[in-house]
Motif scaffolding. Structure first.
Motif, mmCIF file in Angstrom:
data_model
loop_
_atom_site.group_PDB
_atom_site.id
_atom_site.type_symbol
_atom_site.label_atom_id
_atom_site.label_comp_id
_atom_site.label_asym_id
_atom_site.label_seq_id
_atom_site.Cartn_x
_atom_site.Cartn_y
_atom_site.Cartn_z
ATOM 1 N N LYS A 279 0.823 -1.220 0.000
ATOM 2 C CA LYS A 279 0.000 0.000 0.000
ATOM 3 C C LYS A 279 0.850 1.261 0.000
ATOM 4 C CE LYS A 279 -4.165 -1.933 1.470
ATOM 5 N NZ LYS A 279 -5.065 -1.789 0.381
ATOM 6 N N ARG A 280 2.177 1.084 0.010
ATOM 7 C CA ARG A 280 3.081 2.248 0.101
ATOM 8 C C ARG A 280 2.671 3.112 1.297
ATOM 9 N NH1 ARG A 280 4.560 -1.037 -3.356
ATOM 10 N NH2 ARG A 280 5.005 -0.524 -5.512
ATOM 11 N N SER A 281 2.358 2.436 2.405
ATOM 12 C CA SER A 281 1.825 3.150 3.565
ATOM 13 C C SER A 281 2.940 3.496 4.545
ATOM 14 C CB SER A 281 0.784 2.279 4.263
ATOM 15 O OG SER A 281 0.311 2.921 5.411
ATOM 16 N N ALA A 282 2.799 4.641 5.186
ATOM 17 C CA ALA A 282 3.785 5.040 6.198
ATOM 18 C C ALA A 282 3.303 4.610 7.579
ATOM 19 C CB ALA A 282 3.948 6.551 6.160
ATOM 20 N N LYS A 283 2.086 4.120 7.616
ATOM 21 C CA LYS A 283 1.456 3.823 8.907
ATOM 22 C C LYS A 283 1.782 2.394 9.356
ATOM 23 C CE LYS A 283 -3.427 3.208 10.014
ATOM 24 N NZ LYS A 283 -3.626 1.795 9.983
ATOM 25 N N ASP A 284 1.822 2.179 10.656
ATOM 26 C CA ASP A 284 2.061 0.829 11.175
ATOM 27 C C ASP A 284 0.778 0.217 11.710
ATOM 28 O OD1 ASP A 284 4.890 0.424 10.833
ATOM 29 O OD2 ASP A 284 5.145 2.059 12.269
ATOM 30 N N VAL A 285 0.654 -1.077 11.541
ATOM 31 C CA VAL A 285 -0.418 -1.847 12.172
ATOM 32 C C VAL A 285 0.273 -2.848 13.098
ATOM 33 C CG1 VAL A 285 -2.181 -3.623 11.726
ATOM 34 C CG2 VAL A 285 -2.137 -1.542 10.338
ATOM 35 N N TYR A 286 -0.281 -3.046 14.283
ATOM 36 C CA TYR A 286 0.313 -3.951 15.262
ATOM 37 C C TYR A 286 -0.630 -5.122 15.554
ATOM 38 C CZ TYR A 286 3.536 -0.077 15.963
ATOM 39 O OH TYR A 286 4.462 0.907 15.754
ATOM 40 N N ILE A 287 -0.145 -6.024 16.382
ATOM 41 C CA ILE A 287 -0.971 -7.198 16.738
ATOM 42 C C ILE A 287 -1.657 -6.977 18.082
ATOM 43 C CG2 ILE A 287 -0.866 -9.651 17.388
ATOM 44 C CD1 ILE A 287 1.414 -9.931 15.291
ATOM 45 N N SER A 288 -2.941 -7.281 18.122
ATOM 46 C CA SER A 288 -3.670 -7.346 19.379
ATOM 47 C C SER A 288 -3.946 -8.830 19.620
ATOM 48 C CB SER A 288 -4.986 -6.569 19.261
ATOM 49 O OG SER A 288 -5.800 -6.836 20.383
ATOM 50 N N PHE A 289 -3.199 -9.447 20.508
ATOM 51 C CA PHE A 289 -3.366 -10.885 20.774
ATOM 52 C C PHE A 289 -4.468 -11.016 21.818
ATOM 53 C CE2 PHE A 289 -0.828 -14.413 19.150
ATOM 54 C CZ PHE A 289 -1.621 -15.438 19.609
ATOM 55 N N ASP A 290 -5.725 -10.765 21.354
ATOM 56 C CA ASP A 290 -6.747 -10.507 22.358
ATOM 57 C C ASP A 290 -7.506 -11.726 22.870
ATOM 58 O OD1 ASP A 290 -8.435 -10.584 20.064
ATOM 59 O OD2 ASP A 290 -8.262 -8.409 19.829
ATOM 60 N N GLU A 291 -7.001 -12.912 22.588
ATOM 61 C CA GLU A 291 -7.435 -14.126 23.315
ATOM 62 C C GLU A 291 -6.271 -15.094 23.362
ATOM 63 O OE1 GLU A 291 -11.097 -16.132 22.336
ATOM 64 O OE2 GLU A 291 -12.072 -14.226 21.830
ATOM 65 N N TRP A 292 -5.855 -15.454 24.579
ATOM 66 C CA TRP A 292 -4.821 -16.481 24.723
ATOM 67 C C TRP A 292 -4.981 -17.123 26.092
ATOM 68 C CZ3 TRP A 292 -1.442 -16.467 28.806
ATOM 69 C CH2 TRP A 292 -1.291 -15.247 29.493
#
Ligand code: AHR
Length: 502
Positions: A279-292
C-alpha cells in the motif's frame, strides 16, 4: 546444566504497551453471572458486583478488559442490556447454547471497570449485525449528548460519555462456528466500511480487525493478507487468538508450544509488513493478541451443554478449566513470548478473567480464589512494565515433536529506566535438571536482588481449589546473587521464577 544470558540496558526490543497485560470478560458461563455480578453475594456492592472478585482483579492491575465477547458478541444486541433491568429481554445465546438475562449490559460493565481500576475494550457485532448497530453503539458510548443514542444513555443514568478508545471489529470472523461467519473478502469489506464510519465519528479511535482464530485455520495466513488489504489504512491492530492444550500429557511438547506462538506472531508481522509495502503506507499496524490461554481441561465436561442436551440454562458452569501447576509454566512461557515480541504485539488479553478459563474462580454465594495461573500473570502485569530487553541467550536445547530444538531456558527481561528496576521472568523447561544460570548485566549500574519468587511443585497436576486455594503459590526463593555485574542463580527443574533487581 549451564545457561547464560547477556542483558544490556541499550539492547532493547521496544517499550511495552501496558495493555499487553489485558484480559477478557465474555457473557459466557459464569464469567458475568455469579462471576463478577452476584447481587445476593455477601460482598456485593451497590451495583450487585462482587467486591471479593473486584479485589482480586485489582491485585492483578489489569489495564483493559475486552467485552462482551468472544463468540457471544456475534449475535448480541447491545440495546438489550440498557434501560430498566426489569424490561430487558431474555435471549437465547446461540454461541454457547444458554440463556442471557441481560441483567448486565454496558452500564453495569462500565461501572464494574471503574471499580476494578480497568479500562474497557469493546467489541461490535459484525456477525448477525453490521455497520449501523456499530455506529449507534459507538454514539451511545462516546457521544456527550444531543443525539438520539447519547440522549438515551443520559436518560438511562449516565451523563458523561465513557470515551472508549479501543474497539474490536467483530470476533473470529474466519471461524465457521461464528454466527455470521464470512469469507475474508466479505469480512474485509464490512470491516473497512464499519471502520470508516466509526472514524467519521472519531478519528482518534483505535480499531482492531479480526485476524485468524488460530494458526491451524485453513484460511491462515491468507486471511490476514486479504483482510488487511481491505482495511490497512483504517485499522490499528489485527487480532490473533491461540489456546494451548496438553491432552497428550506430554510436558516437554506442551511447554514447547510457545515456540509455535512465536512463529505465529512472526508470520503475521511479516504479512503486516507485506501489506504495508503493497500500500506504500507510512502507517504501522500492530498485533492485538486478544485471546490467549490454556484451554482443554473442561472440554469433555462441556460437550453436553454446548450440544444443547441441557436446554438453554442461564449461566451454567462452562469452560471452567481447573488449572494445574504445569499450566503455570505454560503461561509463564506465553507471557515471555509476548514480552519478547513487544515490538509487534501491543495488546494481549488473557482469556478470560473470572470463572471461564480464568485466573480467578468463584463459588456462587461463596469464596473467590486464585487459580495457579494467576501468579505468572500477576508478576508480569506488575513488574513487566517498562522496556523489553533483547537478551542474548545461550541454553541447552531439547527436541520437541514438531517444533525442532527448544531451549530449556525460557526467559524475558523488562527494564524500567525510571526506577532502575530490572526484572527477569524465567521458566526451566527441563523435567529433572536444574539450570545454573549466569546473567551478565551491562549498562545498568549497581544492582542487587530486591525480590526473588519461585513457583514450583513436585506434582504437575496439582490445582488450587476453594478448599485448598494455596496448593500452588509463589514463595520467596533464595540463592540468587549479583556479583561483579553478574546475576547467578540456580533454576530448579520445571519451575517458574521472577527475579527483581534494583
Ligand atoms: O474465550 C472463549 C472463546 O474462544 C471465545 O468466545 C471465542 O472468541 C474463542 O473461540
Amino acid at each position: 546444566m549451564k545457561a547464560a544470558v547477556t542483558a544490556h540496558s541499550k539492547y532493547t526490543i521496544s517499550d511495552i504497551d501496558p495493555r499487553l497485560y489485558g484480559s477478557f470478560i465474555e457473557h459466557l458461563g459464569r464469567a458475568v453471572y455469579t462471576g463478577i455480578y452476584e447481587p445476593e453475594h455477601a460482598t456485593a456492592d451497590e451495583n450487585g458486583m462482587r467486591k471479593d472478585v473486584i479485589d482480586l482483579v485489582k491485585e492483578l492491575n489489569v489495564p483493559i478488559v475486552r467485552y462482551p465477547g468472544g463468540n457471544f458478541v456475534s449475535a448480541y444486541n447491545w440495546e438489550d442490556g440498557i434501560g430498566p433491568k426489569e424490561n430487558r429481554p431474555t435471549r437465547l445465546d446461540l454461541a454457547w447454547h444458554t440463556s442471557e438475562s441481560n441483567q448486565v449490559g454496558i452500564h453495569e460493565f462500565a461501572d464494574w471497570c471503574a471499580s476494578a481500576n480497568t479500562e474497557m475494550m469493546l467489541a461490535v457485532n459484525l456477525g448477525s449485525r453490521g455497520l449501523d448497530e456499530a455506529r449507534n453503539f459507538l454514539e451511545y458510548v462516546n457521544h456527550p449528548g444531543g443525539s438520539e443514542w447519547s440522549d438515551k444513555r443520559i436518560a438511562n443514568g449516565r451523563a458523561e460519555p465513557w470515551n472508549v478508545k479501543l474497539w474490536c471489529l467483530g470476533n473470529e470472523m474466519d471461524g465457521p462456528w461464528q454466527i455470521g461467519h464470512k469469507t475474508a473478502d466479505e469480512y474485509g469489506r464490512l470491516a473497512h466500511e464499519t471502520a470508516k464510519a466509526m472514524r467519521a465519528f472519531d478519528d482518534g479511535l483505535e480499531l482492531v480487525v479480526c485476524g485468524s482464530s488460530n494458526a491451524h485455520m485453513p484460511t491462515y495466513p491468507e486471511w490476514e493478507a486479504t483482510v488487511l488489504d481491505h482495511t490497512y489504512n483504517e485499522v490499528d491492530y489485527i487480532s490473533l487468538h491461540m489456546y494451548f492444550e496438553n491432552r497428550a500429557k506430554n510436558t516437554a511438547n506442551y511447554l514447547a508450544r510457545s515456540i509455535e506462538l512465536d512463529t505465529y506472531i512472526g508470520t503475521v508481522a511479516g504479512v503486516i509488513d507485506y501489506i504495508k509495502a503493497k500500500k506504500r503506507s507510512a502507517k504501522d499496524v500492530y498485533i492485538s493478541f486478544d485471546e490467549w490461554n490454556v484451554w482443554y481441561h473442561s472440554k469433555e465436561r462441556d460437550k453436553a451443554t454446548l450440544a444443547g442436551a441441557n436446554g438453554w440454562p442461564h449461566a451454567p458452569a462452562l469452560l471452567e478449566d481447573d488449572y494445574n501447576f504445569e499450566d503455570v509454566l505454560q503461561v509463564g512461557c506465553i507471557l515471555n513470548t509476548f514480552i519478547n515480541r513487544a515490538d509487534v504485539v501491543k495488546i494481549a488479553c488473557l482469556a478470560q478473567l473470572v470463572n471461564v478459563i480464568a485466573p480467578i474462580m468463584t463459588t456462587p454465594g461463596g469464596a473467590a480464589w486464585r487459580q495457579t495461573i494467576f501468579y505468572p500473570y500477576y508478576f508480569a502485569s506488575l513488574y513487566g512494565r517498562g522496556t523489553a530487553l533483547r537478551l542474548m541467550v545461550d541454553s541447552p536445547t531439547y527436541k520437541a515433536d514438531d517444533l525442532g530444538e527448544v531451549p530449556y531456558l525460557d526467559v524475558s527481561a523488562v527494564h524500567d529506566a525510571d526506577t532502575g528496576r530490572l526484572t527477569f521472568f524465567i521458566v526451566n523447561r527441563h523435567g529433572t535438571e536444574a539450570l545454573d544460570l549466569d546473567a551478565s548485566l551491562l549498562g545498568f549500574g549497581a544492582l542487587k536482588v530486591v525480590d526473588d519468587q519461585v513457583i514450583a511443585h513436585s506434582d504437575l497436576t496439582i490445582t488450587n481449589t476453594a478448599e485448598a486455594p494455596f496448593n500452588v503459590a509463589p514463595v520467596k526463593a533464595t540463592g540468587s546473587l549479583v556479583a561483579d555485574g553478574k546475576l547467578s542463580v540456580k533454576i530448579a527443574p520445571l519451575s517458574y521464577r521472577m527475579i527483581r533487581l534494583q
